[in-house]
Write a protein that holds these residues in place. Structure first.
Motif, PDB file in Angstrom:
ATOM      1  N   GLY A   1      61.003 -42.095  85.979  1.00  0.00           N
ATOM      2  CA  GLY A   1      61.952 -42.934  85.254  1.00  0.00           C
ATOM      3  C   GLY A   1      63.268 -43.149  85.964  1.00  0.00           C
ATOM      4  N   THR A   2      63.211 -43.561  87.216  1.00  0.00           N
ATOM      5  CA  THR A   2      64.407 -43.716  88.033  1.00  0.00           C
ATOM      6  C   THR A   2      65.373 -44.749  87.468  1.00  0.00           C
ATOM      7  N   GLY A   3      64.860 -45.871  87.009  1.00  0.00           N
ATOM      8  CA  GLY A   3      65.725 -46.891  86.408  1.00  0.00           C
ATOM      9  C   GLY A   3      66.858 -47.327  87.308  1.00  0.00           C
ATOM     10  N   SER A   4      68.077 -47.041  86.896  1.00  0.00           N
ATOM     11  CA  SER A   4      69.255 -47.472  87.649  1.00  0.00           C
ATOM     12  C   SER A   4      69.648 -46.501  88.753  1.00  0.00           C
ATOM     13  N   GLY A   5      68.899 -45.414  88.925  1.00  0.00           N
ATOM     14  CA  GLY A   5      69.118 -44.520  90.054  1.00  0.00           C
ATOM     15  C   GLY A   5      70.250 -43.521  89.906  1.00  0.00           C
ATOM     16  N   GLY A   6      70.738 -43.295  88.706  1.00  0.00           N
ATOM     17  CA  GLY A   6      71.829 -42.336  88.512  1.00  0.00           C
ATOM     18  C   GLY A   6      71.480 -40.930  88.976  1.00  0.00           C
ATOM     19  N   LEU A   7      70.304 -40.433  88.590  1.00  0.00           N
ATOM     20  CA  LEU A   7      69.867 -39.106  89.023  1.00  0.00           C
ATOM     21  C   LEU A   7      69.594 -39.098  90.521  1.00  0.00           C
ATOM     22  N   THR A   8      68.992 -40.148  91.028  1.00  0.00           N
ATOM     23  CA  THR A   8      68.677 -40.250  92.456  1.00  0.00           C
ATOM     24  C   THR A   8      69.942 -40.112  93.300  1.00  0.00           C
TER      25      THR A   8
ATOM     26  N   ILE B   1      63.557 -50.749  89.746  1.00  0.00           N
ATOM     27  CA  ILE B   1      64.351 -49.600  90.179  1.00  0.00           C
ATOM     28  C   ILE B   1      65.522 -50.121  90.995  1.00  0.00           C
ATOM     29  N   ARG B   2      66.712 -49.694  90.632  1.00  0.00           N
ATOM     30  CA  ARG B   2      67.919 -50.128  91.338  1.00  0.00           C
ATOM     31  C   ARG B   2      68.588 -48.908  91.955  1.00  0.00           C
ATOM     32  N   LEU B   3      68.618 -48.846  93.275  1.00  0.00           N
ATOM     33  CA  LEU B   3      69.121 -47.669  93.972  1.00  0.00           C
ATOM     34  C   LEU B   3      70.502 -47.836  94.593  1.00  0.00           C
ATOM     35  N   GLY B   4      71.051 -49.004  94.536  1.00  0.00           N
ATOM     36  CA  GLY B   4      72.395 -49.213  95.079  1.00  0.00           C
ATOM     37  C   GLY B   4      72.472 -48.841  96.545  1.00  0.00           C
ATOM     38  N   SER B   5      73.393 -47.956  96.884  1.00  0.00           N
ATOM     39  CA  SER B   5      73.636 -47.582  98.280  1.00  0.00           C
ATOM     40  C   SER B   5      72.459 -46.851  98.924  1.00  0.00           C
ATOM     41  N   LEU B   6      71.524 -46.353  98.120  1.00  0.00           N
ATOM     42  CA  LEU B   6      70.357 -45.644  98.673  1.00  0.00           C
ATOM     43  C   LEU B   6      69.149 -46.568  98.877  1.00  0.00           C
TER      44      LEU B   6
ATOM     45  N   HIS C   1      76.189 -50.212  82.670  1.00  0.00           N
ATOM     46  CA  HIS C   1      75.009 -49.377  82.431  1.00  0.00           C
ATOM     47  C   HIS C   1      74.846 -48.285  83.483  1.00  0.00           C
ATOM     48  N   ASP C   2      74.899 -48.646  84.753  1.00  0.00           N
ATOM     49  CA  ASP C   2      74.672 -47.671  85.814  1.00  0.00           C
ATOM     50  C   ASP C   2      75.722 -46.567  85.792  1.00  0.00           C
ATOM     51  N   LYS C   3      76.968 -46.919  85.528  1.00  0.00           N
ATOM     52  CA  LYS C   3      78.043 -45.922  85.486  1.00  0.00           C
ATOM     53  C   LYS C   3      77.825 -44.927  84.359  1.00  0.00           C
ATOM     54  N   MET C   4      77.217 -45.374  83.269  1.00  0.00           N
ATOM     55  CA  MET C   4      76.996 -44.522  82.118  1.00  0.00           C
ATOM     56  C   MET C   4      76.186 -43.278  82.488  1.00  0.00           C
ATOM     57  N   TYR C   5      75.241 -43.422  83.395  1.00  0.00           N
ATOM     58  CA  TYR C   5      74.385 -42.310  83.769  1.00  0.00           C
ATOM     59  C   TYR C   5      74.961 -41.456  84.896  1.00  0.00           C
ATOM     60  N   GLU C   6      76.069 -41.865  85.450  1.00  0.00           N
ATOM     61  CA  GLU C   6      76.668 -41.105  86.541  1.00  0.00           C
ATOM     62  C   GLU C   6      77.758 -40.161  86.068  1.00  0.00           C
TER      63      GLU C   6
ATOM     64  N   GLU D   1      61.778 -34.462 102.874  1.00  0.00           N
ATOM     65  CA  GLU D   1      60.746 -35.213 103.591  1.00  0.00           C
ATOM     66  C   GLU D   1      60.561 -36.568 102.918  1.00  0.00           C
ATOM     67  N   SER D   2      60.367 -36.539 101.606  1.00  0.00           N
ATOM     68  CA  SER D   2      60.188 -37.793 100.872  1.00  0.00           C
ATOM     69  C   SER D   2      60.703 -37.650  99.443  1.00  0.00           C
ATOM     70  N   TYR D   3      61.232 -38.747  98.952  1.00  0.00           N
ATOM     71  CA  TYR D   3      61.733 -38.812  97.576  1.00  0.00           C
ATOM     72  C   TYR D   3      61.159 -40.084  96.985  1.00  0.00           C
ATOM     73  N   VAL D   4      60.237 -39.918  96.033  1.00  0.00           N
ATOM     74  CA  VAL D   4      59.561 -41.057  95.428  1.00  0.00           C
ATOM     75  C   VAL D   4      60.229 -41.375  94.090  1.00  0.00           C
ATOM     76  N   CYS D   5      60.768 -42.566  93.987  1.00  0.00           N
ATOM     77  CA  CYS D   5      61.384 -43.047  92.753  1.00  0.00           C
ATOM     78  C   CYS D   5      60.328 -43.821  91.978  1.00  0.00           C
ATOM     79  N   SER D   6      60.222 -43.535  90.684  1.00  0.00           N
ATOM     80  CA  SER D   6      59.203 -44.219  89.898  1.00  0.00           C
ATOM     81  C   SER D   6      59.786 -44.738  88.592  1.00  0.00           C
ATOM     82  N   ASP D   7      59.197 -45.819  88.121  1.00  0.00           N
ATOM     83  CA  ASP D   7      59.569 -46.376  86.827  1.00  0.00           C
ATOM     84  C   ASP D   7      58.548 -47.450  86.473  1.00  0.00           C
ATOM     85  N   ILE D   8      58.484 -47.798  85.194  1.00  0.00           N
ATOM     86  CA  ILE D   8      57.614 -48.905  84.798  1.00  0.00           C
ATOM     87  C   ILE D   8      58.351 -50.236  84.936  1.00  0.00           C
ATOM     88  N   PHE D   9      59.673 -50.165  85.094  1.00  0.00           N
ATOM     89  CA  PHE D   9      60.499 -51.356  85.266  1.00  0.00           C
ATOM     90  C   PHE D   9      61.111 -51.357  86.664  1.00  0.00           C
TER      91      PHE D   9
END
Length: 140
Positions: free
Chosen positions: A66-73, A95-100, A28-33, A85-93
């Protein structure tokens, strides 16, 4: 391809809980990258370069819907790093950021695209998220 085959092979499970089955799939995560499923890296880089130029010398506050799996992040943060300065990740479910996950400028919040964004940001990003809004025009 493998993800589609796996999902089809266990169709009853997919139909019972599609969100969970799809997002927990190993690919799934690779799909968005990959560029085929999202705007290209060069398009994202061009957009971010314009924002950085517009706010040159300013530390940027960014909100991602809608960060979700963090592909855009994972694609955006390195491009913003020098001015971030700041990066706010948001989602209703979840959030998986992996290396970040432990990045000092990144925070996570629960957020529904149907609600107002609280706070002031230089840039609000979304990929594969706005289409679920009750009123897309209003959300934008």
């Amino acid at each position: 391809y493998r993800m589609a085959v796996d999902l089809y092979n266990d169709l009853p499970k997919l139909l019972a809980d599609p969100f969970c089955v799809i997002t927990l799939h190993p690919e799934h995560d690779k799909m968005y990258e990959i560029e085929g499923n999202a705007s290209s890296f060069s398009e994202l880089a061009s957009l971010i370069r314009l924002v950085c130029q517009e706010f040159y010398g300013t530390k940027l506050r960014v909100f991602e819907v809608g960060t979700g799996s963090g592909g855009l992040t994972r694609r955006a943060v390195p491009l913003l790093e020098d001015q971030l300065e700041s990066y706010v990740c948001s989602d209703i479910f979840d959030i998986r950021l992996g290396s970040l996950q432990n990045h000092p400028s990144i925070s996570k919040v629960k957020y529904d695209v149907n609600e107002d964004v609280e706070g002031k940001y230089h840039l609000i990003l979304a990929a594969n998220a706005v289409h679920i809004a009750r009123n897309v025009k209003e959300s934008l």
